[in-house]
Write a protein that holds these residues in place. Structure first.
Motif, short mmCIF file in Angstrom:
data_model
loop_
_atom_site.label_atom_id
_atom_site.label_comp_id
_atom_site.label_asym_id
_atom_site.label_seq_id
_atom_site.Cartn_x
_atom_site.Cartn_y
_atom_site.Cartn_z
N LEU A 59 33.03 -8.21 31.99
CA LEU A 59 32.30 -7.03 31.54
C LEU A 59 32.49 -5.87 32.53
CD1 LEU A 59 30.36 -5.61 29.61
CD2 LEU A 59 28.44 -6.62 30.89
N ALA A 60 32.46 -6.18 33.84
CA ALA A 60 32.65 -5.13 34.86
C ALA A 60 34.01 -4.46 34.68
CB ALA A 60 32.53 -5.74 36.25
N THR A 61 35.06 -5.26 34.44
CA THR A 61 36.40 -4.72 34.24
C THR A 61 36.44 -3.81 33.02
OG1 THR A 61 37.35 -6.73 35.21
CG2 THR A 61 38.83 -5.36 33.88
N ARG A 62 35.80 -4.24 31.92
CA ARG A 62 35.81 -3.45 30.69
C ARG A 62 35.02 -2.16 30.85
NH1 ARG A 62 34.86 -8.89 27.08
NH2 ARG A 62 37.06 -9.46 26.89
N LEU A 63 33.85 -2.25 31.50
CA LEU A 63 33.04 -1.05 31.70
C LEU A 63 33.76 -0.04 32.58
CD1 LEU A 63 29.45 -2.58 32.16
CD2 LEU A 63 30.34 -1.38 30.15
N GLU A 64 34.39 -0.54 33.64
CA GLU A 64 35.12 0.35 34.55
C GLU A 64 36.25 1.06 33.80
OE1 GLU A 64 37.47 0.24 38.85
OE2 GLU A 64 36.73 -1.63 37.98
N ALA A 65 36.92 0.32 32.92
CA ALA A 65 38.06 0.88 32.17
C ALA A 65 37.63 2.01 31.24
CB ALA A 65 38.76 -0.22 31.37
N ILE A 66 36.37 1.99 30.79
CA ILE A 66 35.91 3.07 29.89
C ILE A 66 35.06 4.09 30.64
CG2 ILE A 66 36.04 1.58 27.87
CD1 ILE A 66 32.94 1.55 27.85
N GLY A 67 35.07 4.00 31.98
CA GLY A 67 34.42 5.03 32.79
C GLY A 67 32.97 4.78 33.15
N VAL A 68 32.52 3.53 32.98
CA VAL A 68 31.14 3.17 33.38
C VAL A 68 31.25 2.38 34.68
CG1 VAL A 68 29.01 1.96 32.75
CG2 VAL A 68 30.35 3.14 30.99
N GLY A 69 30.81 2.98 35.79
CA GLY A 69 31.05 2.38 37.10
C GLY A 69 30.03 1.37 37.56
N ALA A 70 28.96 1.14 36.80
CA ALA A 70 27.91 0.21 37.23
C ALA A 70 28.44 -1.21 37.37
CB ALA A 70 26.76 0.24 36.24
N GLU A 71 27.90 -1.94 38.34
CA GLU A 71 28.29 -3.36 38.55
C GLU A 71 27.32 -4.23 37.76
OE1 GLU A 71 30.79 -6.17 39.77
OE2 GLU A 71 31.02 -4.07 40.40
N PRO A 72 27.75 -4.81 36.64
CA PRO A 72 26.80 -5.55 35.81
C PRO A 72 26.37 -6.88 36.42
CG PRO A 72 29.01 -5.75 34.90
CD PRO A 72 29.11 -4.81 36.07
N THR A 73 25.09 -7.18 36.27
CA THR A 73 24.52 -8.48 36.61
C THR A 73 23.61 -8.87 35.44
OG1 THR A 73 22.51 -7.59 37.64
CG2 THR A 73 24.45 -7.84 39.07
N PRO A 74 23.26 -10.15 35.32
CA PRO A 74 22.35 -10.52 34.23
C PRO A 74 21.03 -9.73 34.26
CG PRO A 74 23.34 -12.49 35.18
CD PRO A 74 23.74 -11.34 36.06
N GLU A 75 20.65 -9.24 35.43
CA GLU A 75 19.37 -8.55 35.57
C GLU A 75 19.43 -7.06 35.18
OE1 GLU A 75 19.31 -12.23 37.32
OE2 GLU A 75 20.61 -10.60 38.05
N ASN A 76 20.61 -6.44 35.25
CA ASN A 76 20.63 -4.98 35.03
C ASN A 76 21.34 -4.53 33.76
OD1 ASN A 76 23.37 -5.15 35.52
ND2 ASN A 76 23.38 -3.91 37.38
N LEU A 77 21.63 -5.47 32.84
CA LEU A 77 22.35 -5.08 31.62
C LEU A 77 21.53 -4.10 30.79
CD1 LEU A 77 24.03 -8.41 30.47
CD2 LEU A 77 24.96 -6.59 31.90
#
Length: 535
Positions: free
Chosen positions: A332-350
């Motif tokens: 998910l982190a790789t996909r978000l970064e690729a579309i310009g969302v820099g947040a580091e996903p964790t189960p707690e912050n989705l």
């Protein structure tokens, strides 16, 4: 097996529809039952050598009528709108069964709140303020009073697993003598119910719970639209104090859920307007409303209370949603970064990422990273709801899992193998979900059949080496094939960006585009698109 009959030279071929088997089936002329080329049919299939031979068992009719397509979809998961005569007879007989001795709550102010097109009412609510908070009664149709283990009715309900809802129609889990009559909590009628009575603090904490068989009488059949209007101050409802109090508690429960980490991703569900024949004529999007949330929060409250109550009891099954693992979060982190969302996903912050992005595409990527919910004899917790104990108790008219939960709660006969029973209802649920999603895509495309050549707004929701999947303003998802894009395009390792380095162009999940509808094949759930311009 559902299929479409086509002519190939001298032969009639049945092309399978909505099933994994894709091999064509040869049908002899004398075994066609009068079906014409193009008709949707049900076919009995057998292997002969290395090919499939078949016999038409039922002609459903033209694919131009969505009702025939819905019947084919029901057949693809071995369910239907009707029941065998013996099951129907048993349902009519048990529907006359007296309600028996039970706690009388028929004088307690009670309402149901459902969609305006609902026919089966399996949940009702009562509520009053107390010195320290609220007393809440959630009343659920007492299906297990009528459907006894081992009967024809029970075996058929277990085989179906759940009701399946397609636009304007339903394949019910139980015959209508029960689902729409004896078990349905219709207003002004005394009905057998299973009630969970809870004392709830002003902050929404459950302080005590008690479950028992009851006799109730609903005072009003309220609708989501009517309750929403009342809550906006634009209309009246029966039992206004009850509705106002329930709404107040639901807000507190929603706040409590947010604090504990419940995952809120919004979500778009299509809904349809159908004519008097049951044929869809228009579609819209159903989003959450205060009235829907009111019922959802009170049902979650009851489901959690019952999950705690049945712990350790024979036959108990739980609704389980496991936490996404580290590998899921890395993808998910790789996909978000690729579309310009820099947040580091964790189960707690989705949930936080979803709220900050305010993007359906980001929500779609988050949903793709989550495991599927299922039923289990072990209470493993529900990640999405952020609850340690959760089950499904509130819909026994339309879910067999809830029938099992009622039996465990009331100390009735448990399945011989609870693990196998939980696995079967999980599998049936998944197949039904796929069936309903397929029906949505088919219907949304069928409603666009006269719009070929038009341009529409859309959002890229997925990318593949062969093109872009674009969700249109109608809700349908179509494909822009790479052959409709200039030059040579490659898929980024993230899987969410399609690029053409030679011209310095790319499309990524979340991009807004204006597309032309080139062709639409509803039965295949295919819509061919061309990008007109970026948005």
């Amino acid at each position: 097996m559902p299929a479409q009959l086509v002519r190939r030279g001298k032969y009639s071929i049945a092309d399978p529809l909505f099933v994994e088997e894709r091999r064509p089936v040869l049908v002899a002329r004398k075994l066609r039952r009068g079906a014409e080329a193009g008709d949707i049919v049900l076919v009995n299939v057998r292997e002969k050598g290395r090919s499939l031979r078949g016999e038409v068992t039922k002609v459903l009719g033209s694919p131009d009528d969505p009702r025939n397509v819905y019947d084919a979809l029901f057949a693809s998961i071995e369910t239907s709108r009707s029941f065998s005569p013996k099951v129907e007879e048993e349902a009519v007989a048990v529907a006359r069964k007296p309600v028996g001795e039970r706690e009388d709550l028929s004088g307690l102010p009670t309402v149901t709140i459902d969609g305006s097109d609902a026919k089966d009412f399996d949940d009702a609510i009562s509520i009053e303020r107390t010195g320290g908070g609220y007393r809440v009664w959630v009343h659920i149709a007492d299906v297990t009073h009528y459907v006894r283990p081992g009967t024809r009715l029970d075996r058929e309900a277990m085989r179906r697993g759940n009701s399946v809802y397609l636009p304007g129609t339903v394949a019910p889990m139980l015959p209508r003598a029960l689902s729409e009559d004896a078990c349905s909590l219709r207003p002004g009628e005394e009905k057998a119910a299973v009630t969970v009575e809870m004392e709830v603090s002003s902050s929404g904490e459950t302080l005590s719970r008690r479950a028992y068989r009851s006799l109730i009488r609903s005072d009003a059949r309220l609708t989501y639209g009517g309750v929403d209007a009342f809550l906006r101050g634009e209309g009246e409802v029966r039992e206004p104090e009850l509705v106002g109090t329930a709404y107040e508690l639901s807000r507190r429960l929603k706040t409590r859920a947010a604090v504990r980490g419940k995952l809120e991703l919004g979500g778009r569900e299509p809904e349809y307007e159908v004519d008097e024949r049951g044929v869809p004529v228009a579609s819209g999007v159903r989003r959450s409303t205060p009235a829907r949330e009111l019922i959802e929060e009170l049902m979650i409250l009851a489901n959690e209370a019952v999950a705690r109550e049945i712990r350790g009891r024979p036959g108990a099954v739980y609704r389980v949603h496991e936490r996404p693992d580290e590998e899921d979060m890395e993808k998910l982190a790789t996909r978000l970064e690729a579309i310009g969302v820099g947040a580091e996903p964790t189960p707690e912050n989705l949930g936080t990422i979803s709220q900050q992005s305010k993007s359906d595409a980001v929500n779609y990527l988050i949903l793709r990273s989550l495991p599927r919910a299922f039923y289990s004899p072990a209470s493993l917790g529900h990640y999405g709801l952020a609850l340690e104990n959760y089950t499904h108790f509130t819909s026994p008219i339309r879910r067999y899992s809830d029938v099992l939960v009622h039996r465990a709660l009331l100390g009735e006969e448990a399945p011989e193998d609870t693990t196998a029973a939980a696995g079967e209802v999980s599998e049936r649920e998944w197949r039904s979900t796929v069936c309903e999603r397929t029906a949505d895509q088919y219907t949304l495309m069928w409603l666009m059949r006269d719009r070929v050549g038009e341009t529409m707004e859309g959002t890229v929701v997925s990318t593949a080496a062969f093109g872009l999947f674009v969700e249109l303003e109608t809700g349908a998802t179509g494909l822009v094939h790479v052959s409709k894009l200039p030059g040579w395009w490659t898929l980024d390792p993230s899987g969410v960006v399609l690029s053409n380095d030679s011209i310095g162009a790319s499309y990524k999940v979340g991009d807004r585009v204006l597309v032309e509808l080139l062709d639409v094949l509803p039965l295949m759930q295919r819509a061919e698109l061309r990008v007109v311009k970026r948005r």
